[in-house]
Motif scaffolding. Structure first.
Motif, short mmCIF file in Angstrom:
data_model
loop_
_atom_site.label_atom_id
_atom_site.label_comp_id
_atom_site.label_asym_id
_atom_site.label_seq_id
_atom_site.Cartn_x
_atom_site.Cartn_y
_atom_site.Cartn_z
N THR A 173 -27.94 -55.84 -15.31
CA THR A 173 -28.01 -56.63 -14.09
C THR A 173 -27.04 -56.09 -13.05
OG1 THR A 173 -26.40 -58.21 -14.93
CG2 THR A 173 -28.73 -58.71 -15.31
N GLN A 174 -27.38 -56.26 -11.79
CA GLN A 174 -26.55 -55.77 -10.70
C GLN A 174 -26.33 -56.88 -9.68
OE1 GLN A 174 -28.85 -51.55 -10.60
NE2 GLN A 174 -27.32 -51.82 -9.00
N THR A 175 -25.13 -56.92 -9.14
CA THR A 175 -24.76 -57.91 -8.14
C THR A 175 -24.01 -57.22 -7.01
OG1 THR A 175 -24.42 -59.47 -9.95
CG2 THR A 175 -23.66 -60.12 -7.79
N PRO A 176 -24.31 -57.46 -5.73
CA PRO A 176 -25.43 -58.26 -5.22
C PRO A 176 -26.72 -57.45 -5.17
CG PRO A 176 -24.18 -57.39 -3.39
CD PRO A 176 -23.49 -56.90 -4.64
N LYS A 177 -27.81 -58.04 -4.75
CA LYS A 177 -29.08 -57.34 -4.57
C LYS A 177 -29.14 -56.64 -3.21
CE LYS A 177 -32.37 -59.89 -7.48
NZ LYS A 177 -31.53 -59.77 -8.61
N PHE A 178 -28.54 -57.26 -2.21
CA PHE A 178 -28.53 -56.72 -0.86
C PHE A 178 -27.15 -56.94 -0.25
CE2 PHE A 178 -33.09 -56.26 -0.60
CZ PHE A 178 -33.58 -57.30 -1.36
N ARG A 179 -26.76 -55.99 0.63
CA ARG A 179 -25.50 -56.17 1.34
C ARG A 179 -25.53 -55.34 2.60
NH1 ARG A 179 -20.07 -57.58 -0.19
NH2 ARG A 179 -19.07 -57.97 1.82
N VAL A 180 -24.97 -55.93 3.67
CA VAL A 180 -24.79 -55.20 4.92
C VAL A 180 -23.30 -55.15 5.22
CG1 VAL A 180 -25.30 -55.11 7.38
CG2 VAL A 180 -27.03 -55.96 5.80
N LEU A 181 -22.79 -53.96 5.46
CA LEU A 181 -21.37 -53.76 5.76
C LEU A 181 -21.22 -53.10 7.12
CD1 LEU A 181 -19.80 -52.21 2.50
CD2 LEU A 181 -19.55 -54.56 3.32
N LYS A 182 -20.08 -53.36 7.74
CA LYS A 182 -19.73 -52.59 8.93
C LYS A 182 -18.90 -51.39 8.49
CE LYS A 182 -19.50 -56.57 12.08
NZ LYS A 182 -20.89 -56.43 12.51
#
Lengths: 114, 115
Positions: free
Chosen positions: A5-14
């Motif tokens: 399993t992986q966390t998170p599924k989606f991420r937006v970073l600056k």
């Protein structure tokens, strides 16, 4: 068994922000891997671990750090995110038995760096 | 480093047709693996090959470990719409050291099935 399993599924970073991706496996596998997947590039190995407390560099390690404090977890860190790190990240694990080399993958984390 | 050349890069086929794809390398591999990746998912292992000349089936899928140990083939018979996805080959070349821990991946064959 949840598998990998992986966390998170989606991420937006600056640009310049930091984050940690978590990979967990419940199969008691010794080996764990982090890959990135970019269009047309296939899967490229970032770092891997052959056991608790050990890590090694893969093909594209720059800009990433990893830690394996527990056998079941493998963390991937980005200290200062760059747009070039926009990608889909996959974790995989493998059992260390005889001459089996089959890796089992998680569902991925889609990271966008703006 | 080692490279795997996977072909074709993409293919469009009619439902019911058979499909063939392959991977080649200039280096010898001891293990060949074939994975399928559905859109938005992680790769899933389809077939593992461990001996030169080995031919292994998994339902409508058949894969072969080339006798020279430098290539592998995957065939899908009577394709159906759920066969859509990206198929990756992967090879492992060493029995000890870093080569025994890592897989080398091809860049994938994107399969589209026209109903």
């Amino acid at each position: 068994n949840a598998g990998v399993t992986q966390t998170p599924k989606f991420r937006v970073l600056k640009t310049g922000q930091s984050m940690t991706l978590l990979c967990a496996q419940d199969m008691n596998h010794e080996y764990m891997y982090w890959y990135r997947q970019d269009p047309g590039m296939g899967l490229r190995l970032i770092h891997y671990s052959v056991g608790e407390g050990t890590t090694a560099k893969g093909e594209v390690p720059d800009g990433y750090n990893v830690s394996r404090l527990k056998k079941q977890n493998f963390l991937l860190g980005l200290e200062s995110a760059a747009p070039s790190q926009t990608s889909v990240y996959f974790c995989a694990s493998r059992l260390m038995v005889g001459l089996t080399y089959e890796q089992y993958f998680g569902p991925g984390t889609r990271l966008t760096v703006t | 480093g080692q490279q795997l050349n996977q072909s074709p890069q993409s293919m469009f086929i009619q439902e019911g047709e058979d499909v063939s794809m392959n991977c080649t390398s200039s280096s010898i591999f001891n293990t060949w693996l074939w994975y399928k990746q559905d859109p938005g998912e992680g790769p899933v292992l389809l077939i593992a090959l461990y001996k030169a000349g080995e031919l292994t089936s998994n339902g409508r899928l058949t894969a072969q470990f080339g006798i020279t140990r430098k290539d592998s083939f995957l065939n899908i018979s009577a394709s159906i719409p759920s066969d859509v996805g990206i198929y990756f080959c992967a090879g492992q070349s060493g029995y000890s050291g870093a080569g025994s821990y890592q897989l080398t991946f091809g860049k994938g064959t994107k399969l589209s099935v026209i109903p």
